[in-house]
Design a protein around this motif. Structure first.
Motif, mmCIF file in Angstrom:
data_model
loop_
_atom_site.group_PDB
_atom_site.id
_atom_site.type_symbol
_atom_site.label_atom_id
_atom_site.label_comp_id
_atom_site.label_asym_id
_atom_site.label_seq_id
_atom_site.Cartn_x
_atom_site.Cartn_y
_atom_site.Cartn_z
ATOM 1 N N SER A 1 0.852 -1.183 0.000
ATOM 2 C CA SER A 1 0.000 0.000 0.000
ATOM 3 C C SER A 1 0.888 1.233 0.000
ATOM 4 C CB SER A 1 -0.927 -0.002 1.224
ATOM 5 O OG SER A 1 -1.710 1.179 1.262
ATOM 6 N N LEU A 2 0.615 2.156 -0.938
ATOM 7 C CA LEU A 2 1.416 3.370 -1.097
ATOM 8 C C LEU A 2 0.508 4.585 -1.082
ATOM 9 C CD1 LEU A 2 3.882 2.387 -3.988
ATOM 10 C CD2 LEU A 2 4.362 2.420 -1.537
ATOM 11 N N THR A 3 0.976 5.649 -0.433
ATOM 12 C CA THR A 3 0.307 6.950 -0.461
ATOM 13 C C THR A 3 1.325 7.975 -0.931
ATOM 14 O OG1 THR A 3 -1.151 6.323 1.366
ATOM 15 C CG2 THR A 3 -0.969 8.669 0.860
ATOM 16 N N VAL B 1 -6.170 0.079 -7.523
ATOM 17 C CA VAL B 1 -5.588 -1.227 -7.189
ATOM 18 C C VAL B 1 -4.888 -1.765 -8.431
ATOM 19 C CG1 VAL B 1 -6.041 -3.570 -6.406
ATOM 20 C CG2 VAL B 1 -7.364 -1.669 -5.470
ATOM 21 N N LEU B 2 -3.608 -2.078 -8.295
ATOM 22 C CA LEU B 2 -2.797 -2.559 -9.402
ATOM 23 C C LEU B 2 -2.397 -4.012 -9.143
ATOM 24 C CD1 LEU B 2 -0.430 0.546 -9.713
ATOM 25 C CD2 LEU B 2 -2.590 0.150 -10.905
ATOM 26 N N ARG B 3 -2.491 -4.867 -10.184
ATOM 27 C CA ARG B 3 -2.060 -6.263 -10.105
ATOM 28 C C ARG B 3 -0.888 -6.436 -11.064
ATOM 29 N NH1 ARG B 3 -5.630 -9.843 -8.230
ATOM 30 N NH2 ARG B 3 -3.696 -11.010 -7.844
ATOM 31 N N GLU C 1 9.073 2.288 -9.058
ATOM 32 C CA GLU C 1 8.634 3.282 -10.040
ATOM 33 C C GLU C 1 7.474 4.115 -9.512
ATOM 34 O OE1 GLU C 1 6.961 3.400 -14.662
ATOM 35 O OE2 GLU C 1 7.668 1.524 -13.747
ATOM 36 N N LEU C 2 6.565 3.488 -8.796
ATOM 37 C CA LEU C 2 5.428 4.226 -8.237
ATOM 38 C C LEU C 2 5.865 5.180 -7.140
ATOM 39 C CD1 LEU C 2 2.773 1.358 -8.039
ATOM 40 C CD2 LEU C 2 2.918 3.196 -9.726
ATOM 41 N N GLU C 3 6.848 4.797 -6.357
ATOM 42 C CA GLU C 3 7.343 5.687 -5.309
ATOM 43 C C GLU C 3 7.985 6.942 -5.894
ATOM 44 O OE1 GLU C 3 9.967 3.463 -2.904
ATOM 45 O OE2 GLU C 3 8.417 2.142 -2.061
ATOM 46 N N THR D 1 -0.453 -7.533 -5.380
ATOM 47 C CA THR D 1 -1.485 -6.494 -5.295
ATOM 48 C C THR D 1 -0.884 -5.239 -4.683
ATOM 49 O OG1 THR D 1 -3.180 -8.192 -5.003
ATOM 50 C CG2 THR D 1 -3.780 -5.942 -4.426
ATOM 51 N N ILE D 2 -1.011 -4.112 -5.398
ATOM 52 C CA ILE D 2 -0.502 -2.822 -4.930
ATOM 53 C C ILE D 2 -1.673 -1.841 -4.902
ATOM 54 C CG2 ILE D 2 1.108 -0.940 -5.342
ATOM 55 C CD1 ILE D 2 2.884 -2.854 -6.854
#
Length: 330
Positions: free
Chosen positions: A86-88, A130-132, A144-146, A227-228
């Motif tokens: 989980s990312l914010t 939600v990314l799989r 990459e998302l961070e 799951t992200i």
């Protein structure tokens, strides 16, 4: 010499007699086994269940089957791990960052699941998606998302379900063999009662097999794809400040706010009751000024009469005696 020869001759005859007795006993036991009680279907189901128990025993860990002898060499089993994160992230442009996250996920071989977008009073967006992604690309996509903005919060979890995967695979193998045996017995069954019994047993085992296959598919999906949950926001997160003890000014401000709130609620209540009060006053005014004067008045009650005539009515009492003036005396 003749006496010794006569003693040794019965030995071959005795051996032949014992061999014949053993063969007879073996034949009788075989006939008893073939002529046992119960129908062919019952014996087949019992044998199938016994094979199922044997298969379950074979699926047990190697350490449980090994006795006091030397332990068997350990088997190398591929690990099956469920990964979730989980990312914010705070970004300047939520739609742009969301499009970048989608592109990175699709390039890694994954897909986008649920997506929720909200907007606050100032028009700033907040999106949760939600990314799989494949497990092999999990760390790469996460990094990459961070980098899309300022990382505010991150949490990751890994759950090892290798034992569950191995157990389900072993149960599926045993259950498939059991279904195949029941079908073979159905093909050889000659009685209707046997067919009905075998059909019930077959439907039960097929249902168990389908449940195991569904569980296997779920475990495969969760272990092959990570799951992200990504939250993108344009608003900065305000840090919580420790409140100090309230003083006189704070208490005065709180009391004034409570007083103003009470007056506001009283005004609201008065405004809500005012239309009903105006309608009620109008109805009363119409009754007094218009309706009531037009109503017929009740007649005065007649004096009561008797056989001797009407009863005398009460006369007003005379005024109290007072002295007369000289003019009244004349």
């Amino acid at each position: 010499m003749r006496t010794r020869r006569s003693v040794r001759r019965p030995a071959p005859a005795l051996a032949a007699l014992l061999l014949a007795a053993a063969l007879a006993v073996t034949g009788c036991s075989a006939q008893d086994d073939d002529g046992g009680s119960g129908s062919a279907a019952d014996r087949g189901v019992a044998a199938s269940r016994a094979d199922d128990k044997a298969g379950s025993a074979e699926a047990a860990p190697e350490g449980a089957k090994s006795g006091a002898g030397a332990p068997a060499p350990p088997k190398v089993i591929a690990s099956h791990i469920i990964r979730t994160a989980s990312l914010t992230v705070q970004v300047k442009d939520v739609p742009k960052a969301l499009e970048q996250a989608r592109t990175g996920t699709e390039n890694a071989g994954g897909y986008v699941g649920n997506e929720t977008t909200t907007r606050d009073a100032e028009g700033r967006e907040r999106t949760q998606v939600v990314l799989r992604v494949p497990v092999e690309k999990y760390d790469e996509v996460l990094a990459e998302l961070e980098g899309t903005g300022k990382l505010l919060d991150r949490s990751a979890k890994a759950e090892d379900v290798t034992d569950q995967v191995v157990d389900v695979e072993s149960r599926i193998k045993t259950q498939r063999a059991s279904v195949a045996r029941i079908r073979e017995l159905m093909d050889r069954a000659g009685k209707l009662s046997d067919v009905v019994t075998l059909e019930g047993e077959l439907s039960t085992r097929q249902a168990d097999l389908e449940a195991l296959l569904a569980r296997q598919e779920s475990l495969k999906d969760r272990t092959s794809l990570a799951t992200i949950t990504l939250s993108l926001s344009e608003t900065p997160v305000q840090k919580e400040t420790k409140d100090d003890d309230p003083g006189f000014v704070d208490a005065l401000a709180g009391g004034w706010n409570a007083f103003v709130t009470m007056l506001r609620w009283l005004a609201v209540a008065f405004g809500a009751v005012l239309p009903f009060a105006a309608v009620a006053a109008l109805i009363v005014l119409l009754w007094v000024r218009v309706v009531r004067p037009r109503l017929p008045r009740r007649p005065a009650p007649a004096p009561a009469t008797t056989a001797l005539g009407p009863l005398p009515t009460a006369r007003p009492a005379p005024e109290a005696a007072r002295p007369r003036t000289p003019d009244e005396q004349d």
